[in-house]
Design an enzyme around this catalytic site. Structure first.
Site: not given
Length: 340
Positions: A181, A210, A279, A282, A305, A314
């Site tokens: 990211r 994250k 993005h 990615r 993820h 994705y």
């Protein structure tokens, strides 16, 4: 900003303003929830603001709906029809299904926390149907377009210092070569990038994603060489391993917005699609790995993820790419002569 055990806590003004929309007993619980999300859940400032924006909207709705600021008792008495009315109002206001689903998840999270802490129990919200999110396929570059971007990484519209060109190239290679990211790439520190070792096929890069979750991402030599060249060119030599790796022109940590601007310059010069963003690189990273037969579980780990379903959203495989993977991977597909 206050700090607790090394964790940065966002400024309280916005959150106190939201909490003040509730009665005193509920206001106190809202601020405690914020501390829980920031300290224990290690939620990012961006996610915290999104949660409280949704909570603020809900508090305003309940106040209008019930005629006074809500208390714990008010929250405990809410019926499934109240939650549905709130979502219906958001629909009328033009909120997309994705936005409504996120808002419902935020409020559910708060009610769940209130329940776990023993403050109130209201199961009604669990029976509210989550708005169906549209399954949008990510826009990706073709492999030829990605190659053109990498080959043209040294070309920029405006003449720049060599170290800035080296920085932009290193970032471009890192984003497409690892699927990071943009925030993860900008947050890389000097200590995360050891010197390039040509004897190794790939070197691990420790990434913080994250929720503060860390993962090791393999970095291939061509990417690591670009990182190494940038490090040698950068005038802001870090004195500590916790200092930034990517710098802006004034010597501070590079802001993700600058990366987007620089990529915009590059794609326009090379005639690449407007959807070539950090993005989209990615997305392209994941899709191109799938097209070459990579395992979806491995891609899930590389992207960081928590759910395999997220990884599937994705990526998109064309019929030709699926056939190619099948023919290359299935043991019986490689047999040319089929006996009668």
């Amino acid at each position: 900003m206050a700090s607790n055990s090394g964790v940065t806590v966002p400024p309280e003004g916005f959150y106190k303003g939201t909490a003040s929309l509730a009665a005193g007993d509920l206001e106190d619980k809202i601020l405690k929830w914020r501390t829980y999300l920031a300290i224990e859940k290690r939620m990012s400032q961006h996610s915290l603001r999104a949660y409280f924006k949704d909570l603020r909207d809900f508090l305003l709705f309940v106040t209008d709906h019930r005629g006074q600021p809500p208390s714990l008792d008010t929250f405990g008495d809410l019926k499934i029809t109240d939650f549905r009315s709130w979502l219906a109002k958001k629909t009328i206001a033009g909120n997309a299904a994705t936005s409504r689903a996120r808002a419902l998840a935020s409020i559910r999270s708060f009610f769940r926390w209130l329940d776990i802490q023993g403050y109130l129990h209201n199961p009604a919200i669990q029976y509210v149907r989550t708005p169906k999110r549209p399954q949008k396929l990510a826009k990706v570059l073709t492999q030829n377009q990605a190659k053109a971007a990498m080959d043209g990484a040294d070309q920029l519209i405006k003449p720049e210092d060599d170290w800035i060109k080296a920085r932009d190239k290193a970032l471009l290679f890192l984003l497409y070569g690892t699927g990071l990211r943009i925030a993860e790439a900008a947050d890389v520190n000097a200590g995360d990038i050891p010197p390039f070792d040509p004897s190794k096929k790939a070197l691990p890069l420790r990434v913080t994603g994250k929720g503060g979750k860390q993962r090791d991402v393999p970095v291939i030599p061509v990417v690591w060489q670009a990182l190494d060249y940038y490090r040698d060119s950068c005038p802001f030599l870090p004195a500590d391993k916790n200092e930034p790796f990517f710098y802006g022109t004034r010597g501070g940590r590079l802001h993700p917005g600058i990366v987007r601007q620089r990529m915009k310059l590059l794609r326009r010069q090379l005639g690449l699609p407007e959807h070539m963003t950090p993005h989209s690189l990615r997305h392209s990273f994941a899709t191109h790995l799938l097209e070459e037969g990579a395992n979806l579980r491995i891609i899930q780990e590389l992207l960081g993820h928590a759910s395999l379903k997220t990884t599937q959203r994705y990526t998109e495989l064309s019929d030709e790419a699926l056939l190619k993977v099948y023919q290359n991977c299935h043991p019986r597909a490689r047999i040319k002569d089929v006996p009668d």
